[in-house]
Design a protein around this motif. Structure first.
Motif, PDB file in Angstrom:
ATOM      1  N   ILE A   2       0.526  -1.230   0.419  1.00 17.08           N
ATOM      2  CA  ILE A   2       0.081  -0.281  -0.261  1.00 17.08           C
ATOM      3  C   ILE A   2       0.738   1.188   0.086  1.00 17.08           C
ATOM      4  O   ILE A   2       0.377   2.191  -0.803  1.00 17.08           O
ATOM      5  CB  ILE A   2      -0.772   0.078   1.010  1.00 17.08           C
ATOM      6  CG1 ILE A   2      -1.710  -1.360   0.959  1.00 17.08           C
ATOM      7  CG2 ILE A   2      -1.930   1.102   2.000  1.00 17.08           C
ATOM      8  CD1 ILE A   2      -3.023  -1.249   2.477  1.00 17.08           C
TER       9      ILE A   2
ATOM     10  N   TYR B 253      -9.880   9.059  14.748  1.00 18.04           N
ATOM     11  CA  TYR B 253      -9.356  10.699  14.692  1.00 18.04           C
ATOM     12  C   TYR B 253      -8.714  11.108  12.851  1.00 18.04           C
ATOM     13  O   TYR B 253      -7.794   9.354  12.886  1.00 18.04           O
ATOM     14  CB  TYR B 253      -8.625  11.377  15.546  1.00 18.04           C
ATOM     15  CG  TYR B 253      -7.827  12.357  15.042  1.00 18.04           C
ATOM     16  CD1 TYR B 253      -8.357  13.891  14.917  1.00 18.04           C
ATOM     17  CD2 TYR B 253      -6.360  12.729  14.446  1.00 18.04           C
ATOM     18  CE1 TYR B 253      -7.872  14.797  14.406  1.00 18.04           C
ATOM     19  CE2 TYR B 253      -5.454  13.391  14.012  1.00 18.04           C
ATOM     20  CZ  TYR B 253      -6.106  15.109  13.635  1.00 18.04           C
ATOM     21  OH  TYR B 253      -5.264  15.910  13.419  1.00 18.04           O
TER      22      TYR B 253
ATOM     23  N   GLY C  25      -7.920   1.677   8.497  1.00 20.48           N
ATOM     24  CA  GLY C  25      -8.849   1.589  10.007  1.00 20.48           C
ATOM     25  C   GLY C  25     -10.664   1.792  10.060  1.00 20.48           C
ATOM     26  O   GLY C  25     -11.224   0.809  11.236  1.00 20.48           O
TER      27      GLY C  25
ATOM     28  N   MET D  77       4.429  11.701  15.563  1.00 23.36           N
ATOM     29  CA  MET D  77       2.940  12.517  15.904  1.00 23.36           C
ATOM     30  C   MET D  77       2.764  11.877  17.306  1.00 23.36           C
ATOM     31  O   MET D  77       2.058  12.626  17.350  1.00 23.36           O
ATOM     32  CB  MET D  77       1.814  11.894  14.975  1.00 23.36           C
ATOM     33  CG  MET D  77       1.100  10.821  15.019  1.00 23.36           C
ATOM     34  SD  MET D  77       0.507  10.896  13.362  1.00 23.36           S
ATOM     35  CE  MET D  77      -1.470  12.238  13.909  1.00 23.36           C
TER      36      MET D  77
ATOM     37  N   GLY E 142      -8.644   5.280   6.888  1.00 29.13           N
ATOM     38  CA  GLY E 142      -8.939   5.180   5.627  1.00 29.13           C
ATOM     39  C   GLY E 142      -9.325   3.536   5.805  1.00 29.13           C
ATOM     40  O   GLY E 142      -9.575   3.502   6.274  1.00 29.13           O
ATOM     41  N   SER E 143      -8.301   3.420   4.062  1.00 30.39           N
ATOM     42  CA  SER E 143      -9.061   1.352   4.184  1.00 30.39           C
ATOM     43  C   SER E 143      -8.182   0.411   5.197  1.00 30.39           C
ATOM     44  O   SER E 143      -9.374  -0.444   5.252  1.00 30.39           O
ATOM     45  CB  SER E 143      -8.532   0.579   3.018  1.00 30.39           C
ATOM     46  OG  SER E 143      -8.464   1.947   1.934  1.00 30.39           O
TER      47      SER E 143
ATOM     48  N   VAL F 103      -8.077  13.376   9.801  1.00 33.50           N
ATOM     49  CA  VAL F 103      -7.460  15.031   9.551  1.00 33.50           C
ATOM     50  C   VAL F 103      -8.525  15.894   8.265  1.00 33.50           C
ATOM     51  O   VAL F 103      -8.907  16.822   7.847  1.00 33.50           O
ATOM     52  CB  VAL F 103      -6.531  15.322   8.214  1.00 33.50           C
ATOM     53  CG1 VAL F 103      -5.178  15.453   9.272  1.00 33.50           C
ATOM     54  CG2 VAL F 103      -6.005  14.016   7.213  1.00 33.50           C
TER      55      VAL F 103
ATOM     56  N   ASP G 255       4.810  -3.405  14.686  1.00 29.09           N
ATOM     57  CA  ASP G 255       5.714  -3.941  13.123  1.00 29.09           C
ATOM     58  C   ASP G 255       6.115  -3.082  12.578  1.00 29.09           C
ATOM     59  O   ASP G 255       6.574  -3.826  11.359  1.00 29.09           O
ATOM     60  CB  ASP G 255       4.149  -4.549  12.340  1.00 29.09           C
ATOM     61  CG  ASP G 255       3.662  -5.118  11.359  1.00 29.09           C
ATOM     62  OD1 ASP G 255       4.638  -6.606  11.458  1.00 29.09           O
ATOM     63  OD2 ASP G 255       3.277  -4.841  10.485  1.00 29.09           O
TER      64      ASP G 255
ATOM     65  N   HIS H 135       7.209  -6.429  10.471  1.00 27.97           N
ATOM     66  CA  HIS H 135       6.607  -6.147   9.553  1.00 27.97           C
ATOM     67  C   HIS H 135       6.186  -6.133   8.737  1.00 27.97           C
ATOM     68  O   HIS H 135       5.829  -6.580   7.058  1.00 27.97           O
ATOM     69  CB  HIS H 135       7.421  -4.591   8.458  1.00 27.97           C
ATOM     70  CG  HIS H 135       6.993  -3.580   7.621  1.00 27.97           C
ATOM     71  ND1 HIS H 135       7.654  -2.664   6.716  1.00 27.97           N
ATOM     72  CD2 HIS H 135       5.961  -4.100   6.938  1.00 27.97           C
ATOM     73  CE1 HIS H 135       7.044  -1.297   6.887  1.00 27.97           C
ATOM     74  NE2 HIS H 135       5.679  -2.253   6.020  1.00 27.97           N
TER      75      HIS H 135
ATOM     76  N   ASN I  63      -4.023  -6.029   0.762  1.00 26.63           N
ATOM     77  CA  ASN I  63      -3.371  -6.483   1.954  1.00 26.63           C
ATOM     78  C   ASN I  63      -4.438  -6.027   3.455  1.00 26.63           C
ATOM     79  O   ASN I  63      -3.808  -6.288   4.518  1.00 26.63           O
ATOM     80  CB  ASN I  63      -1.856  -5.932   2.996  1.00 26.63           C
ATOM     81  CG  ASN I  63      -1.586  -4.836   2.375  1.00 26.63           C
ATOM     82  OD1 ASN I  63      -2.427  -4.092   2.288  1.00 26.63           O
ATOM     83  ND2 ASN I  63      -0.013  -4.963   2.238  1.00 26.63           N
TER      84      ASN I  63
HETATM   85  N1  NAI Z   1       2.172  -2.744   8.282  1.00 27.23           N
HETATM   86  C1  NAI Z   1       2.088  -3.242   7.503  1.00 27.23           C
HETATM   87  O1  NAI Z   1       2.222  -4.445   6.708  1.00 27.23           O
HETATM   88  C2  NAI Z   1       1.004  -2.347   6.279  1.00 27.23           C
HETATM   89  C3  NAI Z   1       1.459  -0.873   6.685  1.00 27.23           C
HETATM   90  N2  NAI Z   1       0.601  -0.317   6.304  1.00 27.23           N
HETATM   91  C4  NAI Z   1       0.698   1.288   6.066  1.00 27.23           C
HETATM   92  O2  NAI Z   1      -1.126   1.411   6.860  1.00 27.23           O
HETATM   93  C5  NAI Z   1      -1.133   2.748   6.354  1.00 27.23           C
HETATM   94  C6  NAI Z   1      -3.011   3.492   6.222  1.00 27.23           C
HETATM   95  O3  NAI Z   1      -3.138   1.974   5.183  1.00 27.23           O
HETATM   96  P1  NAI Z   1      -4.708   2.034   4.962  1.00 27.23           P
HETATM   97  O4  NAI Z   1      -5.868   3.005   5.705  1.00 27.23           O
HETATM   98  O5  NAI Z   1      -4.627   1.498   3.004  1.00 27.23           O
HETATM   99  O6  NAI Z   1      -3.759   3.732   4.000  1.00 27.23           O
HETATM  100  P2  NAI Z   1      -5.363   4.889   3.559  1.00 27.23           P
HETATM  101  O7  NAI Z   1      -4.792   6.160   2.724  1.00 27.23           O
HETATM  102  O8  NAI Z   1      -6.309   4.534   3.071  1.00 27.23           O
HETATM  103  O9  NAI Z   1      -6.104   6.131   4.926  1.00 27.23           O
HETATM  104  C7  NAI Z   1      -4.872   6.688   5.271  1.00 27.23           C
HETATM  105  C8  NAI Z   1      -5.619   7.881   6.736  1.00 27.23           C
HETATM  106  O10 NAI Z   1      -5.249   8.796   7.324  1.00 27.23           O
HETATM  107  C9  NAI Z   1      -5.584   9.662   7.332  1.00 27.23           C
HETATM  108  N3  NAI Z   1      -4.593  10.827   8.116  1.00 27.23           N
HETATM  109  C10 NAI Z   1      -3.610  11.004   7.235  1.00 27.23           C
HETATM  110  N4  NAI Z   1      -2.796  12.077   7.202  1.00 27.23           N
HETATM  111  C11 NAI Z   1      -3.190  12.237   9.157  1.00 27.23           C
HETATM  112  C12 NAI Z   1      -3.012  13.244  10.442  1.00 27.23           C
HETATM  113  N5  NAI Z   1      -2.339  13.088  10.040  1.00 27.23           N
HETATM  114  N6  NAI Z   1      -3.627  12.753  11.492  1.00 27.23           N
HETATM  115  C13 NAI Z   1      -4.781  11.788  11.233  1.00 27.23           C
HETATM  116  N7  NAI Z   1      -5.158  10.634  10.287  1.00 27.23           N
HETATM  117  C14 NAI Z   1      -4.428  11.460   9.333  1.00 27.23           C
HETATM  118  C15 NAI Z   1      -6.209   9.955   5.833  1.00 27.23           C
HETATM  119  O11 NAI Z   1      -7.058  10.758   5.645  1.00 27.23           O
HETATM  120  C16 NAI Z   1      -6.906   8.135   5.563  1.00 27.23           C
HETATM  121  O12 NAI Z   1      -7.980   8.379   5.595  1.00 27.23           O
HETATM  122  C17 NAI Z   1      -0.345   2.694   5.235  1.00 27.23           C
HETATM  123  O13 NAI Z   1      -0.031   4.144   4.322  1.00 27.23           O
HETATM  124  C18 NAI Z   1       0.655   1.993   5.139  1.00 27.23           C
HETATM  125  O14 NAI Z   1       2.093   2.975   5.547  1.00 27.23           O
HETATM  126  C19 NAI Z   1      -0.223  -0.683   4.890  1.00 27.23           C
HETATM  127  C20 NAI Z   1      -0.802  -1.926   5.223  1.00 27.23           C
HETATM  128  C21 NAI Z   1       0.435  -2.917   5.353  1.00 27.23           C
END
Ligand code: NAI
Ligand code: AKG
Length: 416
Positions: free
Chosen positions: A84, A180, A163, A220, A160-161, A182, A264, A292, A108
Motif C-alpha cells: 500500500i 481521529y 482503519g 506524531m 482510511g481503508s 484529518v 510492526d 513488518h 492487504n
Molecule cells: N504494517 C503493514 O504491513 C502495513 C502497513 N500499512 C500502512 O498503513 C497505512 C494506512 O493504510 P490505508 O488505511 O490503506 O491508507 P488510507 O490512505 O486508506 O488511509 C489513511 C488515512 O489516514 C488519514 N490521515 C492522513 N494524515 C493524517 C493525520 N495527520 N492525522 C490523522 N489522519 C490522517 C487519511 O485521511 C486517511 O483517511 C499505509 O499508508 C501504510 O503505511 C499498510 C499496509 C500494510
C-alpha cells in the motif's frame, strides 16, 4: 500490414523483496520473460549498479527509490510497489522523469486489520508477558491488568481503508470505536469521529495507528502524546515506523504508563531476514514485536502480486496509467491495426500543438488521442494510421519540454 508488438524478451524486469511468485507468473504469461526475482531489498549502491538497464522494477516497503536511484535508472519505464505505502519512493523524481508508480491500495487491508484486532485482545489480557514468562518456566495465573474487549474504547488514528476495516471488526466484538482523521468521515456502524488527536488519546483504552507516512504524521506520537493516554492503555503501530518515537514508547512501557504495545513497523528495519533487528523495545515482554508482516499473509501477497503485475503489464502493453499514484491517469481503448505512441512532457502550454505539428508534417494521421495532465506532467497517448519513421520519432523527441517518448507497437517494432 499486421501490427507487431515490442520484443517483450528485451524488457528487463527486476523484482525485489520476495514479491509473490504470482507476479512473476503473471508477467511470464503476458510474454515478459526477462525477470530477475530477488528475495531481499538492495542497498543504495547495489541498487544504483543494478537499475541502469532495468525497464520495470517491483519493490515492497523496504527498497528506497530515491532521486539518486532514479537518476541512475535511465531506462526505467514504471515502478510497481507491491504494497500500500509508497513513501519509500520519491514520487516526484519518478514523475519528472515520466515514470508512473503503481501500488496495491486494498489487497492487504484485511490482513492488517485482523492482526491488529488479535493483538488488541492479546494485550488487553496481558498474554505476551504471561507467554514469555511461561517459556522461561514461570506461572502467572492472575486476572491483574487483564480485561475483556467488550465496552473498551478503541481509538483509531487514520480512518482510511485499514482503519475503517478494523473499526467494523472491532465493533462486532464489542469495542466502542472512536477515530481521529484529518478528513471528516462517516464512521462505520456506531464509530464516532473525535475532534482532535488529544481527545482520542485521552479517551481510548487501545490506540491503533493507521496513517500513511507524511510530514504531518512524522513522530506524531511522542512522549507528550503518550503522556496524554490513559494510565495502563495500549498502543499499536502497524502503520509506519516514523509515526512513533520509539524511545518514548520504550520509556513509557518501562515506566508502567502503558500496559503493553504491539509494533510492526520501525524507524530502521533490517534489509532482509538474516540481518539483526535492533530496537529499544527488545526484551520488553509486554510488547509484541513483529517484523513488518501486517500485510504478509499468503492471501494478501498473492493478490498483491497479481494486482500490481497486472497494472505494470497494462501500462507496458497499452500505456494505461489508471490508478497510478503519481501520474496523470489515461486509458485509451486499443484501436485495431493502429500504432500507439506515448509522449510524456512537462506540463507547459503548446506541447500538444507541437506534437501534432510534427505528426502532420510527417504525413501521419491521428486515429485517437487522449491527453491528461497533472500539475507538473502531461501525458498523451496517440494512435496513428501508419508506423512512425525514425525521422518522425526523432522530431517528436526534439519537441521542447519532452520527458519521454515511447512507441508501444508498430509495424517496425521499435524499442521502448
Ligand atoms: N504494517 C503493514 O504491513 C502495513 C502497513 N500499512 C500502512 O498503513 C497505512 C494506512 O493504510 P490505508 O488505511 O490503506 O491508507 P488510507 O490512505 O486508506 O488511509 C489513511 C488515512 O489516514 C488519514 N490521515 C492522513 N494524515 C493524517 C493525520 N495527520 N492525522 C490523522 N489522519 C490522517 C487519511 O485521511 C486517511 O483517511 C499505509 O499508508 C501504510 O503505511 C499498510 C499496509 C500494510
Ligand atoms: O509487505 C510489505 O513489504 C509492506 C506492507 C506495507 O507496509 C504496505 O503495504 O504499505
Amino acid at each position: 500490414m499486421a501490427k507487431t508488438s515490442l520484443d517483450k524478451s528485451k524488457i528487463k524486469i527486476l523484482m525485489l523483496e520476495g514479491v509473490h511468485q504470482s507476479a512473476v507468473d503473471n508477467l511470464r504469461n503476458a510474454g515478459y520473460s526477462n525477470i530477475e526475482h530477488l528475495p531481499t531489498s538492495l542497498d543504495e549502491a547495489a541498487l544504483i549498479e543494478k537499475v541502469s538497464d532495468v525497464h520495470f522494477i517491483g519493490i515492497r516497503s523496504r527498497t528506497q527509490l530515491n532521486e539518486r536511484v532514479f537518476a541512475a535508472a535511465e531506462k526505467l519505464v514504471a515502478v510497481g510497489c507491491f504494497c500500500i505505502g509508497t513513501n519509500q519512493v520519491d514520487l516526484n523524481s519518478a514523475l519528472i522523469r515520466g515514470i508512473p508508480v503503481f501500488n496495491a491500495p486494498y489487497s492487504n487491508t484485511r490482513s492488517v486489520a485482523e492482526l491488529v484486532l488479535a493483538e488488541a485482545i492479546m494485550l488487553l489480557r496481558g498474554i505476551p508477558e504471561k507467554n514469555a514468562l511461561a517459556h522461561r518456566g514461570g506461572w502467572q495465573k492472575s486476572a491483574k491488568n487483564s480485561h475483556e474487549a467488550r465496552s473498551k474504547t478503541l481509538g483509531i488514528v487514520g480512518y482510511g481503508s485499514i482503519g475503517s476495516q478494523l473499526s467494523v471488526l472491532a465493533e462486532s466484538l464489542g469495542f466502542d470505536v472512536i477515530f481521529y482523521d484529518v478528513v471528516a468521515k462517516l464512521g462505520m456502524g456506531n464509530a464516532r469521529q473525535v475532534a482532535n488527536l488529544d481527545e482520542l488519546l485521552g479517551r481510548s483504552d487501545v490506540v491503533s495507528l493507521h496513517v500513511p507516512e507524511l510530514p504531518s504524521t512524522k513522530w506524531m506520537i511522542g512522549a507528550e502524546q503518550i503522556a496524554r493516554m490513559k494510565q495502563g492503555a495500549i498502543l499499536i503501530n502497524a502503520s509506519r515506523g516514523t509515526v512513533v518515537v520509539i524511545e518514548a514508547l520504550a520509556e513509557a512501557i518501562q515506566a508502567g504508563k502503558l500496559n503493553g504495545a504491539a509494533v510492526d513497523v520501525f524507524p530502521v528495519e533490517p534489509k532482509g531476514n538474516n540481518d539483526e533487528f535492533q530496537s529499544p523495545l527488545r526484551g520488553l515482554d509486554n510488547v509484541i514485536l513483529t517484523p513488518h508482516i501486517g500485510g504478509s499473509t499468503l492471501e494478501a501477497q498473492e493478490n498483491i502480486g497479481i494486482e500490481v503485475s497486472e497494472k505494470l503489464i497494462t501500462y507496458s502493453d497499452n500505456g494505461t496509467t489508471v490508478t497510478s499514484v503519481n501520474f496523470p491517469e489515461v486509458a485509451l481503448p486499443a484501436h485495431p491495426n493502429k500504432h500507439r505512441l506515448l509522449h510524456i512532457h512537462h506540463n507547459v502550454p503548446g506541447v500538444l500543438f507541437e506534437i501534432n505539428r510534427v505528426l502532420s508534417e510527417n504525413g501521419i494521421n491521428i486515429a485517437g488521442q487522449y491527453l491528461q495532465t497533472n500539475e507538473k506532467v502531461g501525458y498523451v497517448v496517440i494512435d496513428v494510421d501508419k508506423a512512425y519513421g525514425p525521422q518522425a520519432l526523432d522530431a517528436l523527441r526534439q519537441v521542447d519540454h519532452t520527458l519521454k517518448v515511447r512507441v508501444l507497437y508498430s509495424q517496425t517494432g521499435q524499442d521502448a
